[in-house]
Design a protein around this motif. Structure first.
Motif, PDB file in Angstrom:
ATOM      1  N   GLN A  83      35.317  25.225 151.078  1.00  0.00           N
ATOM      2  CA  GLN A  83      36.160  24.484 152.021  1.00  0.00           C
ATOM      3  C   GLN A  83      35.737  23.020 152.102  1.00  0.00           C
ATOM      4  O   GLN A  83      36.585  22.123 152.153  1.00  0.00           O
ATOM      5  N   GLN A  84      34.449  22.754 152.091  1.00  0.00           N
ATOM      6  CA  GLN A  84      33.970  21.373 152.116  1.00  0.00           C
ATOM      7  C   GLN A  84      34.323  20.642 150.817  1.00  0.00           C
ATOM      8  O   GLN A  84      34.626  19.451 150.848  1.00  0.00           O
ATOM      9  N   VAL A  85      34.302  21.353 149.694  1.00  0.00           N
ATOM     10  CA  VAL A  85      34.704  20.745 148.424  1.00  0.00           C
ATOM     11  C   VAL A  85      36.176  20.350 148.484  1.00  0.00           C
ATOM     12  O   VAL A  85      36.572  19.286 147.991  1.00  0.00           O
ATOM     13  N   MET A  86      37.013  21.185 149.114  1.00  0.00           N
ATOM     14  CA  MET A  86      38.438  20.857 149.237  1.00  0.00           C
ATOM     15  C   MET A  86      38.682  19.610 150.077  1.00  0.00           C
ATOM     16  O   MET A  86      39.746  19.006 149.986  1.00  0.00           O
ATOM     17  N   ASP A  87      37.707  19.214 150.877  1.00  0.00           N
ATOM     18  CA  ASP A  87      37.812  17.947 151.607  1.00  0.00           C
ATOM     19  C   ASP A  87      37.560  16.755 150.682  1.00  0.00           C
ATOM     20  O   ASP A  87      37.876  15.622 151.035  1.00  0.00           O
ATOM     21  N   ILE A  88      36.991  17.004 149.501  1.00  0.00           N
ATOM     22  CA  ILE A  88      36.634  15.932 148.556  1.00  0.00           C
ATOM     23  C   ILE A  88      37.626  15.841 147.405  1.00  0.00           C
ATOM     24  O   ILE A  88      38.045  14.741 147.022  1.00  0.00           O
ATOM     25  N   ILE A  89      37.995  17.002 146.815  1.00  0.00           N
ATOM     26  CA  ILE A  89      38.923  16.993 145.675  1.00  0.00           C
ATOM     27  C   ILE A  89      40.261  17.593 146.099  1.00  0.00           C
ATOM     28  O   ILE A  89      40.315  18.404 147.026  1.00  0.00           O
ATOM     29  N   ASN A  91      42.345  19.682 144.488  1.00  0.00           N
ATOM     30  CA  ASN A  91      42.744  20.962 143.899  1.00  0.00           C
ATOM     31  C   ASN A  91      42.805  22.071 144.945  1.00  0.00           C
ATOM     32  O   ASN A  91      41.991  22.114 145.860  1.00  0.00           O
ATOM     33  N   ARG A  92      43.770  22.972 144.751  1.00  0.00           N
ATOM     34  CA  ARG A  92      43.949  24.140 145.611  1.00  0.00           C
ATOM     35  C   ARG A  92      44.290  25.349 144.744  1.00  0.00           C
ATOM     36  O   ARG A  92      44.639  25.217 143.586  1.00  0.00           O
ATOM     37  N   TYR A  93      44.224  26.550 145.345  1.00  0.00           N
ATOM     38  CA  TYR A  93      44.588  27.775 144.660  1.00  0.00           C
ATOM     39  C   TYR A  93      45.991  27.614 144.077  1.00  0.00           C
ATOM     40  O   TYR A  93      46.849  27.043 144.741  1.00  0.00           O
ATOM     41  N   ILE A 119      44.439  26.751 141.177  1.00  0.00           N
ATOM     42  CA  ILE A 119      43.705  25.929 140.212  1.00  0.00           C
ATOM     43  C   ILE A 119      42.521  25.235 140.895  1.00  0.00           C
ATOM     44  O   ILE A 119      42.212  24.084 140.640  1.00  0.00           O
ATOM     45  N   PHE A 120      41.856  25.969 141.768  1.00  0.00           N
ATOM     46  CA  PHE A 120      40.635  25.492 142.433  1.00  0.00           C
ATOM     47  C   PHE A 120      39.499  26.401 141.986  1.00  0.00           C
ATOM     48  O   PHE A 120      39.565  27.614 142.193  1.00  0.00           O
ATOM     49  N   PHE A 121      38.467  25.831 141.353  1.00  0.00           N
ATOM     50  CA  PHE A 121      37.458  26.647 140.686  1.00  0.00           C
ATOM     51  C   PHE A 121      36.026  26.410 141.158  1.00  0.00           C
ATOM     52  O   PHE A 121      35.090  26.748 140.436  1.00  0.00           O
ATOM     53  N   ILE A 122      35.824  25.877 142.348  1.00  0.00           N
ATOM     54  CA  ILE A 122      34.469  25.640 142.843  1.00  0.00           C
ATOM     55  C   ILE A 122      34.240  26.524 144.070  1.00  0.00           C
ATOM     56  O   ILE A 122      34.907  26.359 145.089  1.00  0.00           O
ATOM     57  N   ASP A 123      33.297  27.461 143.970  1.00  0.00           N
ATOM     58  CA  ASP A 123      33.006  28.338 145.096  1.00  0.00           C
ATOM     59  C   ASP A 123      31.895  27.801 145.984  1.00  0.00           C
ATOM     60  O   ASP A 123      31.900  28.035 147.195  1.00  0.00           O
ATOM     61  N   LYS A 124      30.937  27.091 145.399  1.00  0.00           N
ATOM     62  CA  LYS A 124      29.893  26.471 146.203  1.00  0.00           C
ATOM     63  C   LYS A 124      29.163  25.432 145.365  1.00  0.00           C
ATOM     64  O   LYS A 124      29.134  25.508 144.146  1.00  0.00           O
ATOM     65  N   VAL A 125      28.589  24.461 146.052  1.00  0.00           N
ATOM     66  CA  VAL A 125      27.777  23.425 145.421  1.00  0.00           C
ATOM     67  C   VAL A 125      26.337  23.651 145.854  1.00  0.00           C
ATOM     68  O   VAL A 125      26.053  23.776 147.048  1.00  0.00           O
ATOM     69  N   GLU A 126      25.444  23.710 144.871  1.00  0.00           N
ATOM     70  CA  GLU A 126      24.025  23.947 145.142  1.00  0.00           C
ATOM     71  C   GLU A 126      23.203  22.657 145.109  1.00  0.00           C
ATOM     72  O   GLU A 126      22.256  22.501 145.866  1.00  0.00           O
ATOM     73  N   GLU A 127      23.542  21.736 144.193  1.00  0.00           N
ATOM     74  CA  GLU A 127      22.845  20.452 144.088  1.00  0.00           C
ATOM     75  C   GLU A 127      23.889  19.353 143.948  1.00  0.00           C
ATOM     76  O   GLU A 127      24.890  19.537 143.266  1.00  0.00           O
ATOM     77  N   GLU A 142      41.741  36.961 139.283  1.00  0.00           N
ATOM     78  CA  GLU A 142      42.245  35.650 138.868  1.00  0.00           C
ATOM     79  C   GLU A 142      43.632  35.836 138.240  1.00  0.00           C
ATOM     80  O   GLU A 142      43.828  36.729 137.411  1.00  0.00           O
ATOM     81  N   PRO A 143      44.601  34.983 138.611  1.00  0.00           N
ATOM     82  CA  PRO A 143      45.969  35.171 138.092  1.00  0.00           C
ATOM     83  C   PRO A 143      46.066  35.057 136.566  1.00  0.00           C
ATOM     84  O   PRO A 143      46.894  35.729 135.952  1.00  0.00           O
ATOM     85  N   PHE A 144      45.197  34.275 135.937  1.00  0.00           N
ATOM     86  CA  PHE A 144      45.294  34.097 134.481  1.00  0.00           C
ATOM     87  C   PHE A 144      44.909  35.347 133.708  1.00  0.00           C
ATOM     88  O   PHE A 144      45.291  35.500 132.552  1.00  0.00           O
ATOM     89  N   PHE A 145      44.170  36.277 134.331  1.00  0.00           N
ATOM     90  CA  PHE A 145      43.789  37.497 133.617  1.00  0.00           C
ATOM     91  C   PHE A 145      44.974  38.431 133.370  1.00  0.00           C
ATOM     92  O   PHE A 145      44.894  39.327 132.534  1.00  0.00           O
TER      93      PHE A 145
END
Length: 143
Positions: free
Chosen positions: A7-13, A15-17, A19-27, A44-47
């Motif tokens: 959710q915090q990444v979505m405040d920065i980039i 992209n949304r479902y 085509i949103f591929f970041i689950d968490k940032v560690e560093e 995943e829809p592409f499968f």
């Protein structure tokens, strides 16, 4: 431990479902480096079409995940906050192994060059200790 949630990444980039591929940032070091994760699930829809009976994550979507990851260190710089990092080019793309449901992609990107409105990043995707993809990406920053 997570530095940034999805959710915090979505405040920065932007992209949304689906085509949103970041689950968490560690560093994260703004302007320099990021390590983040994408959990690859059978849902995943592409499968549905890639490939029936043998689900494999499309290589282009692994590169997209790396591009999303690489945009975060750029967009967390004060000069680029609130803007969008567009993918301007790809070089030296290599795929080394399939990515399948149940895998966890570790996405690492180092920004190797930064100019006024552009950056170059070197991205690597891993499953466990095995490198599955690497790419050099050019980003163009704009509104």
């Amino acid at each position: 431990m997570s530095l940034l949630s999805a959710q915090q990444v979505m405040d920065i980039i932007p992209n949304r479902y689906p085509i949103f591929f970041i689950d968490k940032v560690e560093e994260l070091t703004p302007g320099e480096h990021i390590v983040c994760y994408k959990n690859v699930t059978i849902n995943e829809p592409f499968f549905q079409g890639h490939f029936p009976g043998e689900p494999v994550m499309p290589g282009v979507l692994i590169v997209e995940a790396l591009a999303q990851a690489g945009s975060i260190p750029l967009l967390t710089l004060p000069d680029f906050e609130g803007q969008t990092a567009y993918l301007g080019g790809l070089n030296k793309v290599k795929f080394r192994q399939k990515v399948v449901p149940g895998d966890v992609l570790r996405l690492q990107v180092d920004i190797i060059k930064l100019k006024k409105f552009a950056g170059i990043g070197y991205g690597q995707a891993f499953v466990g200790d095995k490198k599955v993809c690497e790419v050099e990406m050019t980003f163009i920053i704009g509104r």
